[in-house]
Scaffold this motif. Structure first.
Motif, PDB file in Angstrom:
ATOM      1  N   SER A  15      -9.377  17.772  19.067  1.00  0.00           N
ATOM      2  CA  SER A  15      -8.779  19.341  19.147  1.00  0.00           C
ATOM      3  C   SER A  15      -7.548  18.959  20.007  1.00  0.00           C
ATOM      4  O   SER A  15      -6.969  18.037  21.128  1.00  0.00           O
ATOM      5  N   LEU A  16      -6.731  19.987  20.079  1.00  0.00           N
ATOM      6  CA  LEU A  16      -5.942  20.136  21.301  1.00  0.00           C
ATOM      7  C   LEU A  16      -6.318  20.688  21.694  1.00  0.00           C
ATOM      8  O   LEU A  16      -7.097  21.362  22.426  1.00  0.00           O
ATOM      9  N   ARG A  17      -5.357  20.667  22.949  1.00  0.00           N
ATOM     10  CA  ARG A  17      -5.383  21.205  24.491  1.00  0.00           C
ATOM     11  C   ARG A  17      -5.695  22.630  24.574  1.00  0.00           C
ATOM     12  O   ARG A  17      -6.968  24.060  24.761  1.00  0.00           O
ATOM     13  N   PRO A  21      -8.380  23.132  16.652  1.00  0.00           N
ATOM     14  CA  PRO A  21      -9.277  21.736  16.223  1.00  0.00           C
ATOM     15  C   PRO A  21      -7.823  21.093  15.346  1.00  0.00           C
ATOM     16  O   PRO A  21      -8.020  21.700  13.948  1.00  0.00           O
ATOM     17  N   LEU A  22      -8.304  19.799  14.752  1.00  0.00           N
ATOM     18  CA  LEU A  22      -7.038  19.081  14.657  1.00  0.00           C
ATOM     19  C   LEU A  22      -8.002  18.044  12.865  1.00  0.00           C
ATOM     20  O   LEU A  22      -7.431  18.902  12.408  1.00  0.00           O
ATOM     21  N   LEU A  23      -9.345  17.731  14.247  1.00  0.00           N
ATOM     22  CA  LEU A  23     -10.399  17.100  12.961  1.00  0.00           C
ATOM     23  C   LEU A  23     -11.792  18.093  13.022  1.00  0.00           C
ATOM     24  O   LEU A  23     -12.151  18.775  14.730  1.00  0.00           O
ATOM     25  N   GLY A  40      -5.197  13.025   0.828  1.00  0.00           N
ATOM     26  CA  GLY A  40      -4.663  14.350   1.784  1.00  0.00           C
ATOM     27  C   GLY A  40      -3.559  14.818   2.023  1.00  0.00           C
ATOM     28  O   GLY A  40      -2.934  13.925   2.024  1.00  0.00           O
ATOM     29  N   GLU A  41      -2.807  16.010   1.342  1.00  0.00           N
ATOM     30  CA  GLU A  41      -1.712  16.392   2.306  1.00  0.00           C
ATOM     31  C   GLU A  41      -0.752  15.753   3.231  1.00  0.00           C
ATOM     32  O   GLU A  41      -1.665  15.978   4.343  1.00  0.00           O
ATOM     33  N   SER A  42       0.283  15.530   2.642  1.00  0.00           N
ATOM     34  CA  SER A  42       0.635  15.883   4.329  1.00  0.00           C
ATOM     35  C   SER A  42       0.606  17.056   5.724  1.00  0.00           C
ATOM     36  O   SER A  42      -0.045  17.451   5.708  1.00  0.00           O
ATOM     37  N   GLY A  43      -0.542  16.083   6.813  1.00  0.00           N
ATOM     38  CA  GLY A  43      -0.736  16.867   7.572  1.00  0.00           C
ATOM     39  C   GLY A  43      -2.373  17.030   8.071  1.00  0.00           C
ATOM     40  O   GLY A  43      -2.701  17.819   8.955  1.00  0.00           O
ATOM     41  N   ALA A  44      -2.860  16.548   6.949  1.00  0.00           N
ATOM     42  CA  ALA A  44      -4.187  16.836   6.885  1.00  0.00           C
ATOM     43  C   ALA A  44      -5.136  15.925   7.789  1.00  0.00           C
ATOM     44  O   ALA A  44      -6.755  16.680   8.026  1.00  0.00           O
ATOM     45  N   GLY A  45      -4.941  15.004   8.790  1.00  0.00           N
ATOM     46  CA  GLY A  45      -5.387  14.460   9.556  1.00  0.00           C
ATOM     47  C   GLY A  45      -5.568  13.401   9.383  1.00  0.00           C
ATOM     48  O   GLY A  45      -6.706  12.654   9.802  1.00  0.00           O
ATOM     49  N   LYS A  46      -5.410  12.554   8.301  1.00  0.00           N
ATOM     50  CA  LYS A  46      -5.792  11.286   8.107  1.00  0.00           C
ATOM     51  C   LYS A  46      -5.071  10.544   8.640  1.00  0.00           C
ATOM     52  O   LYS A  46      -6.305   9.562   9.318  1.00  0.00           O
ATOM     53  N   SER A  47      -4.400   9.774   9.466  1.00  0.00           N
ATOM     54  CA  SER A  47      -3.776   9.172  10.603  1.00  0.00           C
ATOM     55  C   SER A  47      -4.758   9.770  12.198  1.00  0.00           C
ATOM     56  O   SER A  47      -5.312   8.752  12.747  1.00  0.00           O
ATOM     57  N   MET A  48      -4.694  10.973  12.490  1.00  0.00           N
ATOM     58  CA  MET A  48      -5.300  10.603  13.180  1.00  0.00           C
ATOM     59  C   MET A  48      -7.324  10.291  13.337  1.00  0.00           C
ATOM     60  O   MET A  48      -7.575  10.568  14.049  1.00  0.00           O
ATOM     61  N   ILE A  49      -7.539  10.353  11.713  1.00  0.00           N
ATOM     62  CA  ILE A  49      -8.716   9.568  12.305  1.00  0.00           C
ATOM     63  C   ILE A  49      -9.208   8.111  12.397  1.00  0.00           C
ATOM     64  O   ILE A  49      -9.446   8.100  13.183  1.00  0.00           O
ATOM     65  N   LEU A  57      -5.101   7.988  20.073  1.00  0.00           N
ATOM     66  CA  LEU A  57      -4.896   9.397  19.854  1.00  0.00           C
ATOM     67  C   LEU A  57      -3.918  10.245  21.033  1.00  0.00           C
ATOM     68  O   LEU A  57      -3.761   9.521  22.117  1.00  0.00           O
ATOM     69  N   PRO A  58      -3.109  11.081  20.339  1.00  0.00           N
ATOM     70  CA  PRO A  58      -1.471  11.048  21.356  1.00  0.00           C
ATOM     71  C   PRO A  58      -2.352  11.713  22.048  1.00  0.00           C
ATOM     72  O   PRO A  58      -3.732  11.999  21.826  1.00  0.00           O
ATOM     73  N   PRO A  59      -1.685  11.057  23.294  1.00  0.00           N
ATOM     74  CA  PRO A  59      -2.295  12.865  24.405  1.00  0.00           C
ATOM     75  C   PRO A  59      -2.710  14.048  24.744  1.00  0.00           C
ATOM     76  O   PRO A  59      -3.427  14.301  25.919  1.00  0.00           O
ATOM     77  N   ALA A  60      -2.033  14.390  23.224  1.00  0.00           N
ATOM     78  CA  ALA A  60      -2.306  16.155  23.552  1.00  0.00           C
ATOM     79  C   ALA A  60      -3.203  16.667  23.576  1.00  0.00           C
ATOM     80  O   ALA A  60      -4.489  18.062  22.945  1.00  0.00           O
ATOM     81  N   THR A  61      -4.466  15.499  22.745  1.00  0.00           N
ATOM     82  CA  THR A  61      -5.642  15.651  21.683  1.00  0.00           C
ATOM     83  C   THR A  61      -6.545  15.179  22.627  1.00  0.00           C
ATOM     84  O   THR A  61      -6.613  14.046  23.334  1.00  0.00           O
ATOM     85  N   ARG A  62      -7.743  15.270  21.930  1.00  0.00           N
ATOM     86  CA  ARG A  62      -8.818  14.927  22.590  1.00  0.00           C
ATOM     87  C   ARG A  62     -10.434  15.372  22.066  1.00  0.00           C
ATOM     88  O   ARG A  62      -9.815  16.166  20.857  1.00  0.00           O
TER      89      ARG A  62
HETATM   90  N1  LIG Z   1       0.679  13.829  18.608  1.00  0.00           N
HETATM   91  C1  LIG Z   1       0.696  15.037  18.561  1.00  0.00           C
HETATM   92  N2  LIG Z   1       0.163  15.656  18.715  1.00  0.00           N
HETATM   93  C2  LIG Z   1      -0.321  17.277  18.640  1.00  0.00           C
HETATM   94  N3  LIG Z   1       0.347  17.573  17.639  1.00  0.00           N
HETATM   95  C3  LIG Z   1      -0.687  16.844  16.744  1.00  0.00           C
HETATM   96  C4  LIG Z   1       0.260  15.181  16.933  1.00  0.00           C
HETATM   97  N4  LIG Z   1       0.179  14.351  15.874  1.00  0.00           N
HETATM   98  C5  LIG Z   1      -0.368  14.890  14.543  1.00  0.00           C
HETATM   99  N5  LIG Z   1      -1.101  16.587  15.251  1.00  0.00           N
HETATM  100  C6  LIG Z   1      -1.321  16.902  14.409  1.00  0.00           C
HETATM  101  O1  LIG Z   1      -2.469  17.037  13.357  1.00  0.00           O
HETATM  102  C7  LIG Z   1      -2.222  17.358  12.123  1.00  0.00           C
HETATM  103  C8  LIG Z   1      -3.104  15.479  11.715  1.00  0.00           C
HETATM  104  O2  LIG Z   1      -2.201  14.864  11.598  1.00  0.00           O
HETATM  105  P1  LIG Z   1      -1.853  14.120  10.650  1.00  0.00           P
HETATM  106  O3  LIG Z   1      -3.259  13.236  10.623  1.00  0.00           O
HETATM  107  O4  LIG Z   1      -0.499  12.833  11.902  1.00  0.00           O
HETATM  108  O5  LIG Z   1      -1.945  13.871   8.968  1.00  0.00           O
HETATM  109  P2  LIG Z   1      -2.065  13.190   8.372  1.00  0.00           P
HETATM  110  O6  LIG Z   1      -1.720  11.405   8.918  1.00  0.00           O
HETATM  111  O7  LIG Z   1      -3.122  13.485   7.082  1.00  0.00           O
HETATM  112  O8  LIG Z   1      -0.253  13.651   7.951  1.00  0.00           O
HETATM  113  C9  LIG Z   1      -1.613  18.031  12.176  1.00  0.00           C
HETATM  114  O9  LIG Z   1      -1.748  19.318  11.721  1.00  0.00           O
HETATM  115  C10 LIG Z   1      -0.280  17.425  12.442  1.00  0.00           C
HETATM  116  O10 LIG Z   1       0.674  17.958  12.921  1.00  0.00           O
END
Ligand SMILES: Nc1ncnc2c1ncn2[C@@H]1O[C@H](COP(=O)(O)OP(=O)(O)O)[C@@H](O)[C@H]1O
Ligand SMILES: [Mg+2]
Length: 288
Positions: A15-17, A21-23, A40-49, A57-62
């Motif tokens: 989640s973001l602070r 939830p992002l995942l 999944g489409e752009s923004g689905a959370g693939k890279s986040m996994i 994970l980016p600092p804004a997320t945990r």
């Molecule tokens: N550094 C970040 N800070 C905040 N939100 C982010 C950051 N990077 C990605 N997100 C958000 O997390 C979600 C998933 O992103 P991401 O995993 O990069 O998608 P994908 O790889 O599927 O295109 C998106 O809603 C995106 O906007």
């Protein structure tokens, strides 16, 4: 899932602070030597996994819920140093953008050999031999010269070959490949995909393969997780995903892939009504 799974993600929520939830309760497993697509489409959370697994994970997320087991080792509550150590021993990344992934002020050689000596405890000689062997394997001509080069002296395709060589060099149990060909020319893309596929088989590495291309899924993945807004909508074998997709979103993704839809038909993006319907369903579930 068994204790011998290479990767086992259970109910992972990131989640973001703000609490957004992002995942959302992601579950997936990766058995030794298996290739699983995250689509999944752009923004689905693939890279986040991928980032959650690698601890980047980016600092804004945990991580706000769930657990990640890497070869049976729980990662979520480790401190940063323990986690880095554990991940570095077992996993490597093939990044999306080969132009920014290498250090521009260092020659290629130490960028491949340093992890082998520092993390895996190899001798300098063994690391050097392995680096040359892998550069040759990824079809780089004159590997000894390339080892002495700086990244800016090499093309994008060459740099991605180097990153693939570096990722596979220690024969890691797990590689996360995050859209490893999207930054490259179409002809180079095919060669790079082939190399990843061949090395994956030779080394026996399990791969979490992030892609938005269902054509790539069909070619190199055995399992597929379909993501939408941070949720796994469908988790299945590649065969079943193409022959009998159960979720309408999966069907729409397949239909949106030109080579798998009827080639005579024009490109059809995922219908906006379906997206709206899925978003409202997720929003309702979260209220309750
Ligand atoms: N550094 C970040 N800070 C905040 N939100 C982010 C950051 N990077 C990605 N997100 C958000 O997390 C979600 C998933 O992103 P991401 O995993 O990069 O998608 P994908 O790889 O599927 O295109 C998106 O809603 C995106 O906007
Ligand atoms: Mg991404």
């Amino acid at each position: 899932m068994t204790m011998s799974s290479t990767l086992n993600i259970q109910n992972l929520t990131v989640s973001l602070r703000s609490g957004l939830p992002l995942l959302r309760q992601v579950n997936l497993t990766l058995e030794p030597g298996e290739v699983r697509a995250l689509v999944g489409e752009s923004g689905a959370g693939k890279s986040m996994i991928g980032k959650a697994v690698l601890g980047t994970l980016p600092p804004a997320t945990r991580v706000t819920g769930g657990q990640i087991f890497l070869r049976g080792q729980a990662l979520v509550h480790l401190n940063a140093a323990q986690r880095r150590h554990c991940v570095a021993q077992s996993a490597a990344l093939i990044p999306q953008d080969p132009l920014t992934a290498l250090n521009p002020v260092r020659r290629i050689a130490p960028q491949i050999t340093d992890p082998l000596t520092r993390i895996h405890g190899w001798s300098a000689e063994r690391a050097q031999t392995r680096a040359l062997e892998l550069l040759d394997r990824v079809e780089i001509r004159d590997p000894a010269r390339v080892m002495r080069s700086y990244p800016h002296e090499l093309s994008g395709g060459m740099r991605q070959r180097i990153l693939i060589a570096a990722a596979f060099a220690p024969s890691p149990p797990l590689i996360v490949a995050d859209e490893p060909t999207t930054a490259l020319d179409v002809t180079v893309q095919k060669q790079i995909l082939k190399l990843i596929r061949e090395l994956q088989k030779e080394v026996g590495t399990a791969v979490l393969f992030v892609t938005h291309d269902m054509g790539v899924v069909a070619k190199i993945c055995q399992k597929v997780s379909v993501l939408f807004q941070g949720r796994v909508m469908e988790d299945s074998t590649t065969e079943a995903i193409f022959s009998s997709p159960t979720h309408p979103y999966t069907r729409a993704l397949i239909a949106a892939t030109p080579s798998y839809a009827d080639p005579a038909r024009s490109f059809s993006p995922v219908p906006p009504e379906l997206i709206a319907q899925m978003k409202s369903k997720i929003a309702q579930e979260e209220i309750w």
